[in-house]
Every structure is written in C-alpha cells, then in structure tokens.
Design a protein around this motif. Structure first.
Motif, short mmCIF file in Angstrom:
data_model
loop_
_atom_site.label_atom_id
_atom_site.label_comp_id
_atom_site.label_asym_id
_atom_site.label_seq_id
_atom_site.Cartn_x
_atom_site.Cartn_y
_atom_site.Cartn_z
N ALA A 133 -43.84 48.09 17.41
CA ALA A 133 -44.89 47.90 18.42
C ALA A 133 -44.45 46.88 19.46
CB ALA A 133 -46.19 47.44 17.75
N VAL A 134 -43.75 45.84 19.01
CA VAL A 134 -43.24 44.82 19.93
C VAL A 134 -42.22 45.43 20.90
CG1 VAL A 134 -41.82 42.73 20.10
CG2 VAL A 134 -43.66 42.85 18.42
N LYS A 135 -41.33 46.26 20.38
CA LYS A 135 -40.32 46.90 21.24
C LYS A 135 -40.98 47.75 22.32
CE LYS A 135 -36.61 47.05 17.78
NZ LYS A 135 -35.79 47.92 16.90
N LYS A 136 -42.01 48.50 21.94
CA LYS A 136 -42.72 49.34 22.91
C LYS A 136 -43.45 48.47 23.93
CE LYS A 136 -43.43 53.26 19.77
NZ LYS A 136 -44.44 54.08 19.04
N HIS A 137 -44.02 47.38 23.45
CA HIS A 137 -44.74 46.45 24.33
C HIS A 137 -43.79 45.83 25.36
CE1 HIS A 137 -47.23 43.17 25.71
NE2 HIS A 137 -46.44 42.26 25.14
N LEU A 138 -42.63 45.38 24.89
CA LEU A 138 -41.66 44.75 25.80
C LEU A 138 -41.10 45.76 26.79
CD1 LEU A 138 -39.72 42.42 23.33
CD2 LEU A 138 -41.47 41.77 25.00
N GLU A 139 -40.90 46.98 26.33
CA GLU A 139 -40.40 48.03 27.21
C GLU A 139 -41.39 48.31 28.34
OE1 GLU A 139 -37.66 50.69 28.68
OE2 GLU A 139 -37.39 49.32 26.98
N ALA A 140 -42.67 48.25 27.99
CA ALA A 140 -43.71 48.51 28.99
C ALA A 140 -43.80 47.40 30.02
CB ALA A 140 -45.06 48.68 28.30
N GLN A 141 -43.29 46.19 29.66
CA GLN A 141 -43.35 45.06 30.59
C GLN A 141 -42.21 45.04 31.59
OE1 GLN A 141 -46.21 43.28 30.28
NE2 GLN A 141 -46.50 44.78 28.64
N LYS A 142 -41.20 45.89 31.37
CA LYS A 142 -40.05 45.89 32.28
C LYS A 142 -40.48 46.34 33.66
CE LYS A 142 -36.43 46.65 28.83
NZ LYS A 142 -35.34 47.54 28.39
N PRO A 143 -39.84 45.79 34.71
CA PRO A 143 -40.19 46.20 36.07
C PRO A 143 -40.04 47.70 36.25
CG PRO A 143 -38.75 44.27 36.10
CD PRO A 143 -38.79 44.76 34.68
N GLN A 144 -41.03 48.30 36.87
CA GLN A 144 -41.01 49.73 37.13
C GLN A 144 -40.97 49.97 38.64
OE1 GLN A 144 -40.91 52.01 34.65
NE2 GLN A 144 -40.86 50.27 33.22
N PRO A 145 -40.38 51.09 39.07
CA PRO A 145 -40.40 51.40 40.50
C PRO A 145 -41.83 51.46 41.01
CG PRO A 145 -38.91 52.86 39.32
CD PRO A 145 -39.67 52.10 38.28
N ILE A 146 -42.08 50.87 42.16
CA ILE A 146 -43.42 50.86 42.73
C ILE A 146 -43.75 52.19 43.39
CG2 ILE A 146 -44.96 49.65 44.32
CD1 ILE A 146 -44.00 48.00 41.95
N LEU A 147 -42.75 52.81 44.01
CA LEU A 147 -42.99 54.05 44.73
C LEU A 147 -42.39 55.22 43.96
CD1 LEU A 147 -42.11 52.89 48.35
CD2 LEU A 147 -44.35 52.96 47.25
N PRO A 148 -43.09 56.36 43.88
CA PRO A 148 -42.59 57.51 43.13
C PRO A 148 -41.30 58.08 43.71
CG PRO A 148 -44.53 58.10 44.41
CD PRO A 148 -44.42 56.61 44.46
N CYS A 149 -41.02 57.76 44.98
CA CYS A 149 -39.81 58.31 45.60
C CYS A 149 -38.55 57.62 45.10
CB CYS A 149 -39.89 58.16 47.12
SG CYS A 149 -39.94 56.43 47.67
N GLY A 150 -38.70 56.48 44.41
CA GLY A 150 -37.53 55.75 43.95
C GLY A 150 -36.77 55.10 45.09
N CYS A 151 -37.49 54.75 46.15
CA CYS A 151 -36.88 54.14 47.33
C CYS A 151 -36.05 52.92 46.95
CB CYS A 151 -37.99 53.75 48.31
SG CYS A 151 -37.41 52.83 49.73
N PRO A 152 -34.81 52.79 47.46
CA PRO A 152 -33.97 51.64 47.13
C PRO A 152 -34.60 50.29 47.46
CG PRO A 152 -32.68 53.34 48.22
CD PRO A 152 -34.12 53.76 48.32
N SER A 153 -35.56 50.28 48.38
CA SER A 153 -36.19 49.01 48.76
C SER A 153 -37.01 48.42 47.63
CB SER A 153 -37.08 49.21 49.99
OG SER A 153 -38.16 50.06 49.70
N THR A 154 -37.34 49.22 46.60
CA THR A 154 -38.14 48.71 45.48
C THR A 154 -37.27 48.24 44.31
OG1 THR A 154 -38.33 50.84 44.34
CG2 THR A 154 -39.94 50.38 46.07
N ALA A 155 -35.97 48.48 44.35
CA ALA A 155 -35.10 48.13 43.23
C ALA A 155 -34.98 46.61 43.10
CB ALA A 155 -33.72 48.75 43.42
N VAL A 156 -35.29 46.08 41.91
CA VAL A 156 -35.23 44.64 41.70
C VAL A 156 -33.78 44.19 41.62
CG1 VAL A 156 -35.78 42.77 40.11
CG2 VAL A 156 -37.43 44.59 40.50
N GLN A 157 -33.44 43.16 42.37
CA GLN A 157 -32.10 42.58 42.35
C GLN A 157 -32.21 41.06 42.36
OE1 GLN A 157 -29.34 44.44 45.30
NE2 GLN A 157 -31.15 45.62 45.91
N GLU A 158 -31.25 40.40 41.70
CA GLU A 158 -31.15 38.95 41.75
C GLU A 158 -29.75 38.58 42.20
OE1 GLU A 158 -33.61 36.60 38.74
OE2 GLU A 158 -33.04 38.38 37.60
#
Length: 236
Positions: A76-101
């Motif tokens: 359950a913890v693994k599923k919970h943590l997976e759900a917390q990962k950043p997700q694309p904001i736009l359905p198009c998968g636009c590169p402008s939404t990709a998280v980078q550091e």
C-alpha cells in the motif's frame, strides 16, 4: 476487512504540533500530511512505527505508542508513493510540463554575461506539479510575470537558491492558481513564501491568492511581500 495487530505506531500530539511539516518531509513512507495546520497520519497502515520522523519535530509533538492498529502494508505504501510522483499536467505531454532540476555552480560572469541561477523547470504555476521535488521544504518565490522584466537583478536577488513559480492574477485563471497553490502548501512542506509583484493595483491579487491558499491549506508559513515599481526599483 483489514487485519488489526498490536504494534508500534506514531502518535501526534495536536496541542504541541505547529504544522511546520518537518515530520512529513522526513517520513519515507509518506504517511504524514499537514491538514488544517496540524500533522496527521494519512493512513495507519502507511506508518512503519520506526519513528524516523520523531527527531525532526521541534515541538516534541511526536512519540511512539504501542496499541492495536492496522498492520503496516508495504504494498500500500508503494502504491501511495507512486501516486505522489509528479504527473504531466497536460494530456498532450507537452515538454513544457516536464519536471527538471539543474545544478548551478557559481561561475564568474564572462564578457558581461551572467549565468542563469534558475534551478528547476517548469516555473509557470499552471504547469508546476504540487509534488515536484524542487518544492519540498522550499523557500518559494511567487513572482508576477512582469517582475523579471522590470527588475534587472531579479535572478540574483530573488531566484538564487530558491524555488520560483510565476503567475498573473489578472490574465491567468485566478481560481485554478489558488487551488494549485493550496495543494502545493498541503503537500510540499514549503517553509516560506516571498511574493514579488508589481506596484500596479491588479498585481495585488497575488498576495490575496497566497492568503487564501494558506487559509484553505491550514498552513502557517512566513510570507514576505516585495513590490516592484514599473521603473524597476523596489518600492518603499
């Protein structure tokens, strides 16, 4: 029906808790959240009872107690943590939404050109995920779109070593931004906010946005307001 066992589990004293969020950031299982200004367990089966969060609390609000509760559920913890990962904001998968550091090393300016001090991407509030890693425990700058154009030393004075998001309270979707900021405050453990806005009246909406997001999230973090003039100076 979930199995009940007698085991160690975290106990949170709400009277002592000030909602700083340090425990939530330390919990590797993501078992703790800040709700209405207080830490609480999201689900008892997420807490392993080892107490890694206890030493992070400056108020002594966390202790270990032994009682009957749900079994710790690693899956359950693994599923919970997976759900917390950043997700694309736009359905198009636009590169402008990709998280980078970006790791920025201090580099002397050469030929009059200064290196960028921006440490992450994206910066548009509409595109930033509330669970983006650069927001965790961050000193957050909420900047008006016009600010970096008006103030020449914006990166050095406001971006260096901080997370930054930008928005326009007049032209953007104010309600959507307020909801996004509320989620960021609930889930990221932001430690302080600096609002950098223009002197024009409509830009004052950024401060209202922050105040409403703080109220809705139940967080209490320091907020500083910096007002820039259209001539590129700090007002006052």
């Amino acid at each position: 029906m979930k199995t009940k066992v007698v085991r160690d589990i975290i106990r949170i004293d709400e009277a002592k808790c000030d909602g700083c969020g340090a425990c939530a950031l330390k919990c590797a299982e993501g078992a703790i959240e800040i709700y209405k200004g207080k830490a609480r367990l999201i689900s008892e089966n997420y807490c392993d009872g080892l107490g890694a969060c206890i030493g992070e609390c400056p108020r002594g609000a966390l202790t270990i107690e032994r009682r009957e509760t749900e079994e710790f559920d690693d899956e359950a913890v693994k599923k919970h943590l997976e759900a917390q990962k950043p997700q694309p904001i736009l359905p198009c998968g636009c590169p402008s939404t990709a998280v980078q550091e970006f790791k920025r090393e201090p580099v002397p300016a050469r030929g009059g050109k200064a290196p960028s001090l921006l440490g992450h991407w994206p910066v548009q509030l509409a595109l930033v995920s509330p669970t983006a890693p650069f927001l965790k425990g961050a000193d957050l700058v909420l900047a008006a779109h016009c600010g970096p154009f008006a103030y020449g030393n914006f990166q050095e004075d406001f971006i260096k070593g901080r997370a930054v998001v930008c928005a326009c309270p007049k032209l953007d979707d104010f309600q959507a931004h307020q909801q996004k900021l509320t989620e960021i405050l609930r889930r990221s453990g932001v430690k302080r906010i600096t609002v950098v806005r223009m002197e024009v009246p409509c830009c004052g909406g950024l401060m209202f946005m922050v105040k409403e997001a703080l109220r809705a999230s139940g967080r209490d973090v320091p907020v500083t307001e910096v007002v820039l003039t259209t001539k590129g100076e700090i007002a006052g």
